[in-house]
Design a protein around this motif. Sequence first.
Motif, PDB file in Angstrom:
ATOM      1  N   ALA A 297       0.837  -1.204   0.000  1.00 44.46           N
ATOM      2  CA  ALA A 297       0.000   0.000   0.000  1.00 44.46           C
ATOM      3  C   ALA A 297       0.869   1.249   0.000  1.00 44.46           C
ATOM      4  O   ALA A 297       1.911   1.308   0.658  1.00 44.46           O
ATOM      5  CB  ALA A 297      -0.924   0.001   1.215  1.00 44.46           C
ATOM      6  N   VAL A 298       0.423   2.243  -0.762  1.00 42.78           N
ATOM      7  CA  VAL A 298       1.081   3.546  -0.834  1.00 42.78           C
ATOM      8  C   VAL A 298       0.043   4.609  -0.498  1.00 42.78           C
ATOM      9  O   VAL A 298      -1.068   4.596  -1.051  1.00 42.78           O
ATOM     10  CB  VAL A 298       1.678   3.805  -2.226  1.00 42.78           C
ATOM     11  CG1 VAL A 298       2.299   5.191  -2.291  1.00 42.78           C
ATOM     12  CG2 VAL A 298       2.711   2.749  -2.570  1.00 42.78           C
ATOM     13  N   LEU A 299       0.379   5.506   0.430  1.00 45.13           N
ATOM     14  CA  LEU A 299      -0.516   6.602   0.783  1.00 45.13           C
ATOM     15  C   LEU A 299      -0.418   7.670  -0.293  1.00 45.13           C
ATOM     16  O   LEU A 299       0.640   8.265  -0.506  1.00 45.13           O
ATOM     17  CB  LEU A 299      -0.146   7.183   2.144  1.00 45.13           C
ATOM     18  CG  LEU A 299      -1.107   8.217   2.719  1.00 45.13           C
ATOM     19  CD1 LEU A 299      -2.475   7.614   2.952  1.00 45.13           C
ATOM     20  CD2 LEU A 299      -0.554   8.797   4.015  1.00 45.13           C
ATOM     21  N   ASP A 300      -1.530   7.900  -0.998  1.00 40.48           N
ATOM     22  CA  ASP A 300      -1.534   8.784  -2.158  1.00 40.48           C
ATOM     23  C   ASP A 300      -2.466   9.950  -1.916  1.00 40.48           C
ATOM     24  O   ASP A 300      -3.094  10.068  -0.865  1.00 40.48           O
ATOM     25  CB  ASP A 300      -1.968   7.992  -3.399  1.00 40.48           C
ATOM     26  CG  ASP A 300      -1.243   8.464  -4.647  1.00 40.48           C
ATOM     27  OD1 ASP A 300      -0.804   9.619  -4.666  1.00 40.48           O
ATOM     28  OD2 ASP A 300      -1.119   7.668  -5.593  1.00 40.48           O
ATOM     29  N   GLY A 301      -2.597  10.810  -2.938  1.00 46.69           N
ATOM     30  CA  GLY A 301      -3.502  11.942  -2.847  1.00 46.69           C
ATOM     31  C   GLY A 301      -4.939  11.533  -3.101  1.00 46.69           C
ATOM     32  O   GLY A 301      -5.216  10.534  -3.759  1.00 46.69           O
ATOM     33  N   GLY A 302      -5.880  12.292  -2.594  1.00 42.60           N
ATOM     34  CA  GLY A 302      -7.291  11.991  -2.796  1.00 42.60           C
ATOM     35  C   GLY A 302      -8.151  12.774  -1.840  1.00 42.60           C
ATOM     36  O   GLY A 302      -7.660  13.430  -0.925  1.00 42.60           O
ATOM     37  N   ARG A 303      -9.480  12.669  -2.057  1.00 41.10           N
ATOM     38  CA  ARG A 303     -10.409  13.403  -1.202  1.00 41.10           C
ATOM     39  C   ARG A 303     -10.832  12.581   0.012  1.00 41.10           C
ATOM     40  O   ARG A 303     -10.808  13.046   1.122  1.00 41.10           O
ATOM     41  CB  ARG A 303     -11.633  13.827  -2.026  1.00 41.10           C
ATOM     42  CG  ARG A 303     -11.305  14.834  -3.125  1.00 41.10           C
ATOM     43  CD  ARG A 303     -12.586  15.390  -3.750  1.00 41.10           C
ATOM     44  NE  ARG A 303     -12.273  16.406  -4.734  1.00 41.10           N
ATOM     45  CZ  ARG A 303     -12.050  16.169  -6.012  1.00 41.10           C
ATOM     46  NH1 ARG A 303     -12.109  14.925  -6.476  1.00 41.10           N
ATOM     47  NH2 ARG A 303     -11.774  17.149  -6.838  1.00 41.10           N
ATOM     48  N   ALA A 304     -11.253  11.340  -0.216  1.00 41.80           N
ATOM     49  CA  ALA A 304     -11.698  10.478   0.871  1.00 41.80           C
ATOM     50  C   ALA A 304     -10.576   9.529   1.280  1.00 41.80           C
ATOM     51  O   ALA A 304      -9.650   9.263   0.510  1.00 41.80           O
ATOM     52  CB  ALA A 304     -12.942   9.694   0.450  1.00 41.80           C
ATOM     53  N   ASP A 305     -10.678   8.989   2.514  1.00 43.47           N
ATOM     54  CA  ASP A 305      -9.649   8.073   3.000  1.00 43.47           C
ATOM     55  C   ASP A 305      -9.547   6.833   2.127  1.00 43.47           C
ATOM     56  O   ASP A 305      -8.455   6.312   1.891  1.00 43.47           O
ATOM     57  CB  ASP A 305      -9.959   7.671   4.443  1.00 43.47           C
ATOM     58  CG  ASP A 305      -9.722   8.814   5.408  1.00 43.47           C
ATOM     59  OD1 ASP A 305      -9.052   9.784   4.996  1.00 43.47           O
ATOM     60  OD2 ASP A 305     -10.189   8.744   6.546  1.00 43.47           O
ATOM     61  N   SER A 306     -10.697   6.336   1.653  1.00 40.24           N
ATOM     62  CA  SER A 306     -10.675   5.120   0.847  1.00 40.24           C
ATOM     63  C   SER A 306      -9.967   5.321  -0.482  1.00 40.24           C
ATOM     64  O   SER A 306      -9.382   4.379  -1.029  1.00 40.24           O
ATOM     65  CB  SER A 306     -12.101   4.635   0.598  1.00 40.24           C
ATOM     66  OG  SER A 306     -12.862   5.646  -0.054  1.00 40.24           O
ATOM     67  N   SER A 307      -9.976   6.534  -1.010  1.00 37.87           N
ATOM     68  CA  SER A 307      -9.344   6.786  -2.306  1.00 37.87           C
ATOM     69  C   SER A 307      -7.875   7.169  -2.183  1.00 37.87           C
ATOM     70  O   SER A 307      -7.190   7.316  -3.193  1.00 37.87           O
ATOM     71  CB  SER A 307     -10.093   7.904  -3.040  1.00 37.87           C
ATOM     72  OG  SER A 307     -10.003   9.123  -2.313  1.00 37.87           O
ATOM     73  N   ARG A 308      -7.372   7.308  -0.961  1.00 36.25           N
ATOM     74  CA  ARG A 308      -5.982   7.714  -0.780  1.00 36.25           C
ATOM     75  C   ARG A 308      -5.033   6.515  -0.709  1.00 36.25           C
ATOM     76  O   ARG A 308      -3.833   6.695  -0.645  1.00 36.25           O
ATOM     77  CB  ARG A 308      -5.836   8.539   0.500  1.00 36.25           C
ATOM     78  CG  ARG A 308      -6.587   9.857   0.471  1.00 36.25           C
ATOM     79  CD  ARG A 308      -6.258  10.687   1.679  1.00 36.25           C
ATOM     80  NE  ARG A 308      -4.852  11.034   1.692  1.00 36.25           N
ATOM     81  CZ  ARG A 308      -4.203  11.473   2.772  1.00 36.25           C
ATOM     82  NH1 ARG A 308      -4.845  11.569   3.925  1.00 36.25           N
ATOM     83  NH2 ARG A 308      -2.918  11.775   2.716  1.00 36.25           N
ATOM     84  N   ILE A 309      -5.564   5.319  -0.679  1.00 33.30           N
ATOM     85  CA  ILE A 309      -4.737   4.116  -0.617  1.00 33.30           C
ATOM     86  C   ILE A 309      -4.604   3.538  -2.026  1.00 33.30           C
ATOM     87  O   ILE A 309      -5.602   3.180  -2.661  1.00 33.30           O
ATOM     88  CB  ILE A 309      -5.340   3.061   0.320  1.00 33.30           C
ATOM     89  CG1 ILE A 309      -5.544   3.661   1.717  1.00 33.30           C
ATOM     90  CG2 ILE A 309      -4.453   1.837   0.391  1.00 33.30           C
ATOM     91  CD1 ILE A 309      -4.266   4.149   2.361  1.00 33.30           C
ATOM     92  N   ARG A 310      -3.375   3.429  -2.522  1.00 31.85           N
ATOM     93  CA  ARG A 310      -3.107   2.850  -3.843  1.00 31.85           C
ATOM     94  C   ARG A 310      -2.210   1.636  -3.656  1.00 31.85           C
ATOM     95  O   ARG A 310      -1.199   1.691  -2.962  1.00 31.85           O
ATOM     96  CB  ARG A 310      -2.418   3.887  -4.742  1.00 31.85           C
ATOM     97  CG  ARG A 310      -2.155   3.401  -6.159  1.00 31.85           C
ATOM     98  CD  ARG A 310      -1.778   4.574  -7.057  1.00 31.85           C
ATOM     99  NE  ARG A 310      -0.617   5.285  -6.538  1.00 31.85           N
ATOM    100  CZ  ARG A 310       0.649   4.980  -6.850  1.00 31.85           C
ATOM    101  NH1 ARG A 310       0.896   3.959  -7.670  1.00 31.85           N
ATOM    102  NH2 ARG A 310       1.643   5.667  -6.361  1.00 31.85           N
ATOM    103  N   LEU A 311      -2.597   0.512  -4.268  1.00 33.15           N
ATOM    104  CA  LEU A 311      -1.849  -0.732  -4.159  1.00 33.15           C
ATOM    105  C   LEU A 311      -0.936  -0.893  -5.359  1.00 33.15           C
ATOM    106  O   LEU A 311      -1.368  -0.727  -6.505  1.00 33.15           O
ATOM    107  CB  LEU A 311      -2.811  -1.921  -4.070  1.00 33.15           C
ATOM    108  CG  LEU A 311      -3.755  -1.925  -2.863  1.00 33.15           C
ATOM    109  CD1 LEU A 311      -4.692  -3.124  -2.925  1.00 33.15           C
ATOM    110  CD2 LEU A 311      -2.967  -1.934  -1.554  1.00 33.15           C
ATOM    111  N   VAL A 312       0.322  -1.208  -5.081  1.00 32.80           N
ATOM    112  CA  VAL A 312       1.299  -1.426  -6.138  1.00 32.80           C
ATOM    113  C   VAL A 312       1.928  -2.797  -5.924  1.00 32.80           C
ATOM    114  O   VAL A 312       1.978  -3.317  -4.803  1.00 32.80           O
ATOM    115  CB  VAL A 312       2.381  -0.328  -6.153  1.00 32.80           C
ATOM    116  CG1 VAL A 312       1.770   1.025  -6.399  1.00 32.80           C
ATOM    117  CG2 VAL A 312       3.164  -0.316  -4.846  1.00 32.80           C
ATOM    118  N   ALA A 313       2.395  -3.406  -6.988  1.00 30.87           N
ATOM    119  CA  ALA A 313       3.015  -4.722  -6.900  1.00 30.87           C
ATOM    120  C   ALA A 313       4.321  -4.642  -6.112  1.00 30.87           C
ATOM    121  O   ALA A 313       5.064  -3.659  -6.198  1.00 30.87           O
ATOM    122  CB  ALA A 313       3.270  -5.275  -8.303  1.00 30.87           C
TER     123      ALA A 313
END
Length: 507
Positions: A372-388
């Motif tokens: 998981a990478v903490l990314d930009g976004g409006r809501a908490d659910s959209s701020r988590i991006r999964l990378v291999a």
Amino acid sequence: MVRTIVVWCPDWPVVAAEIVDGYPADEPVAVLHANRVLATSPAARAEGVRRGLRKREAQGRCPHLIVLEHDPGRDMRAFEPVLMAVEELVPGVETLRPGACALAARGPARYYGGEAEAAERIVEQIAQRCDVEAQAGIAEGTFAAGLAARAGVLVAPGETAGFLADLSIAALGRPALADLLRRLGIHTLSEFAALPGADVLARFGFDAALAHRLAGGRDERPLAPRRPPPDLDVTETFDEPVERVDAAAFAARALAERLHERLQQHGLACTRLGIEATTVTGQELLRTWRHDGLLSVNAIADRLRWQLDGWLKSRYSPNSGIIRLRLVPEGVVEHLGLQPGLWGEAGEERDRAHRALTRVQGLLGPDAVLTAVLDGGRADSSRIRLVAFGDERVAQGTDAPWPGRLPSPSPATVYPVPLPAVVADKDGQVVRVSGRLELSGAPASVRIGEEQAVGVVAWAGPWPVDERWWDEDGARRRARFQLQLADERAILAVLEEGTWHVEGLYD
């Protein structure tokens, strides 16, 4: 209240000047602060020099008076060995000021067989280790114990109020308050303690109310003992003297691992290392190694091995084997990287875990292991991006502006499907927001779904979701609010195109 031992060193500013700067404390000496005498030596008091006198008046009474300026740093530097001497007998010492310290009496009394025995042992320890005169007093609370130390008495349990009763009002250490109370006819602590506490607070203020509690023996301030610095050095004593380099290298590795483990326990890393060795004949060898970065266990072992190699092979080498080694971390810094990691201690199992994850990817594909990478976004659910696993973990847009982003603090519960709600003002009209973020009325009540309407006790907002989103008539399409309800709930509410919804719930 807690039975407390206070250790007091008389005339400490004068004693500190003798310890640090060499001024003779057996001659007339006065330490001044703001042109007034703060402390004097016994010889100066014999000449009539008293605390509180101006400099000219003190010199008039004693023409050969040695006048020194008050230096709090000097006083504390000289008092540090006294604190260390006390901590050798009793842990948990609180420094009241340079020249006085306090500690709980229960532990020392049980260990040394009584309060009097503990106080005598502490005073004797200071005299032997520091060659400093000290007095100890015991009573309930730090304030009464400090006065008992100045008088050199041990107040029996339950008799603290009686001990304080006949003392002068000046013992409170508040000259302005003492002068005012004397003009009102109050001269002793018992007379002051007899006044109603509420009246003292209303007439003289909070500080006088605190002094009133102290005068009645009701000192409830808990001790705040200082924590002694951790003992970080490690020592190894050999049964057989070490004379060969290979044996020295083996001992160096084991000793370096012990030091590294001890530093790990305290979250520290070493930047300057002291190496001490003792030979059979009693010769002591010492070297200090500096490093620009942090010394790892391998770096510590290498430097210890190099130093032992130099000592054993040099023509200036000791004439006998080494029987004792000691490593002293003379320079340490906080290093959170040495704290335990996800797979055991930091670095120990990391390679093994990485090999296992890579093996899983080889069997099931790259997307089988994600991080998981903490990314930009409006809501908490959209701020988590999964990378291999193994791909570059770089956040994107974390520093960019995000209109409508959830304001801090984040809600504890986020509803996947927002709950319908109605937010009304005091007249029962639904609250609206204009294009200029102006409210049609202050939120006064909230009705969530089919629940009963609940009053709003506090609110914050609105925060726009997108600066471009407004209707042609100037009504805001989407805006967020935080609302504190009368039933102790706090919600994250959203007004979208005239309709209210609840998106999250705060604990």
